[in-house]
Scaffold this motif. Sequence first.
Motif, mmCIF file in Angstrom:
data_model
loop_
_atom_site.group_PDB
_atom_site.id
_atom_site.type_symbol
_atom_site.label_atom_id
_atom_site.label_comp_id
_atom_site.label_asym_id
_atom_site.label_seq_id
_atom_site.Cartn_x
_atom_site.Cartn_y
_atom_site.Cartn_z
ATOM 1 N N ASP A 24 0.852 -1.188 0.000
ATOM 2 C CA ASP A 24 0.000 0.000 0.000
ATOM 3 C C ASP A 24 0.888 1.238 0.000
ATOM 4 O O ASP A 24 2.077 1.168 0.350
ATOM 5 N N ASN A 25 0.292 2.367 -0.413
ATOM 6 C CA ASN A 25 0.993 3.647 -0.413
ATOM 7 C C ASN A 25 0.108 4.681 0.270
ATOM 8 O O ASN A 25 -0.867 5.143 -0.319
ATOM 9 N N PRO A 26 0.409 5.026 1.525
ATOM 10 C CA PRO A 26 -0.442 5.994 2.243
ATOM 11 C C PRO A 26 -0.550 7.336 1.541
ATOM 12 O O PRO A 26 -1.591 8.010 1.627
ATOM 13 N N GLU A 27 0.504 7.752 0.852
ATOM 14 C CA GLU A 27 0.470 9.040 0.153
ATOM 15 C C GLU A 27 -0.561 9.018 -0.969
ATOM 16 O O GLU A 27 -1.327 9.987 -1.138
ATOM 17 N N TRP A 28 -0.609 7.924 -1.693
ATOM 18 C CA TRP A 28 -1.604 7.826 -2.753
ATOM 19 C C TRP A 28 -3.008 7.705 -2.172
ATOM 20 O O TRP A 28 -3.968 8.233 -2.750
ATOM 21 N N ARG A 29 -3.164 7.033 -1.061
ATOM 22 C CA ARG A 29 -4.479 6.949 -0.417
ATOM 23 C C ARG A 29 -4.962 8.330 -0.007
ATOM 24 O O ARG A 29 -6.166 8.659 -0.143
ATOM 25 N N SER A 30 -4.064 9.140 0.534
ATOM 26 C CA SER A 30 -4.449 10.502 0.915
ATOM 27 C C SER A 30 -4.864 11.314 -0.302
ATOM 28 O O SER A 30 -5.836 12.089 -0.255
ATOM 29 N N ARG A 31 -4.134 11.139 -1.384
ATOM 30 C CA ARG A 31 -4.485 11.854 -2.601
ATOM 31 C C ARG A 31 -5.848 11.416 -3.126
ATOM 32 O O ARG A 31 -6.651 12.256 -3.581
ATOM 33 N N LEU A 32 -6.163 10.142 -3.047
ATOM 34 C CA LEU A 32 -7.483 9.666 -3.469
ATOM 35 C C LEU A 32 -8.584 10.254 -2.605
ATOM 36 O O LEU A 32 -9.673 10.579 -3.097
ATOM 37 N N ALA A 33 -8.307 10.374 -1.301
ATOM 38 C CA ALA A 33 -9.313 10.977 -0.415
ATOM 39 C C ALA A 33 -9.556 12.440 -0.776
ATOM 40 O O ALA A 33 -10.706 12.921 -0.744
ATOM 41 N N LEU A 34 -8.514 13.156 -1.149
ATOM 42 C CA LEU A 34 -8.690 14.555 -1.559
ATOM 43 C C LEU A 34 -9.466 14.654 -2.871
ATOM 44 O O LEU A 34 -10.309 15.548 -3.033
ATOM 45 N N LEU A 35 -9.176 13.748 -3.788
ATOM 46 C CA LEU A 35 -9.900 13.777 -5.052
ATOM 47 C C LEU A 35 -11.357 13.389 -4.877
ATOM 48 O O LEU A 35 -12.224 13.842 -5.629
ATOM 49 N N ALA A 36 -11.660 12.553 -3.886
ATOM 50 C CA ALA A 36 -13.040 12.146 -3.654
ATOM 51 C C ALA A 36 -13.875 13.267 -3.055
ATOM 52 O O ALA A 36 -15.090 13.322 -3.256
ATOM 53 N N ASP A 37 -13.257 14.194 -2.313
ATOM 54 C CA ASP A 37 -13.977 15.300 -1.675
ATOM 55 C C ASP A 37 -13.215 16.588 -1.929
ATOM 56 O O ASP A 37 -12.558 17.140 -1.048
ATOM 57 N N PRO A 38 -13.254 17.125 -3.145
ATOM 58 C CA PRO A 38 -12.463 18.316 -3.460
ATOM 59 C C PRO A 38 -12.909 19.556 -2.708
ATOM 60 O O PRO A 38 -12.110 20.430 -2.437
#
Length: 346
Positions: free
Chosen positions: A102-116
Amino acid sequence: MKIRFSSPKEHQPTQEQGLKVLYAPGKRVAFKLRWYLILLVVTSPLLFLVGREMLGLWLIEAPAQLHVPSSELRAREAGQVAQVLVRPGDKVAAGQLLLRMDNPEWRSRLALLADPAKAAQDETGRRTLGERERESLVRLLNTAQSRLQQLRGLLAANAATRGEVLQAQDERDRRQRDLVEFDRREALPGDDTLDRQRRLESDWLQSRLQGLDLKASDSGVISEVLVGEGENVGPGTLLMRLQRLGEAEIWIYLDPRFAEYASPGQPFRVRLPDGTWLPAEVVRMVEDAAPVPVELREAFSAPNRNLRLLARVKGEWPAFWRVDRLGLKARFPHRWDWLNRWAVKE
């Protein structure tokens, strides 16, 4: 004092002061055996050296080692080991999932993209999501650039490999490409375009997260697991070693004096640790003189370089002795030159 080198016992070994001794003959034999034993113990080192030289002239033997084909499984991207699904000794099939990452940095980025809308402001200021994202990309680019410079310095000092430098250069180029793509997306007008770009980026990150999982490239046996759950790894980090089910190779370290036996197709016998002899043949001669491995050297022998040959057994290798780096002994049939000359004259 007069010393006598003769004794009456030599002429009458069964007499002792006029009396007959019944056990005298047996005692005389034991006396001789004792001196024979002492003589044997004293001369045993010399006999051992002479016997060893004679055996070396009679037999042509060379140390050998079994090499099982193996693969190194490395991480393609930086990430964190989430779950290890296999252990050393497990048999796996081609395409089987071995490790989850897993990559926590990419997970955080996905969370930001999900709720801009929620990520549009920073906790301490009024920075937009785009500003935060660009700062993150610039920071990653600087880190990749500094790592590349460090590896170039280590390469100049022979402390790093060219492959590590190329991997660091690829990582720097990817970071530059991400920054250029971000600037290009920011330059495009319209809310629909931004939403579409967010969806594309989200799908791209999802595919990269799925690509972090490690799968077996071939069928075989896991020989070593080098990471644990929760450990952070970088690109190119060695994660596991896999022994493939291909044909095992035999490396023979032949003394240069017997170079005539290094021709392809030369038959010989290989000895397993349990004393079993298997027929084999030389496949090809490696064009170099390699040092004999330390574990294959004889006691008190000096380091030397021998001809390294590649060989294989005739038939199937025993599954019980399919062990990587297993020490073996190769024995070649003697070629009697004098016998060949005699046959030609006849």
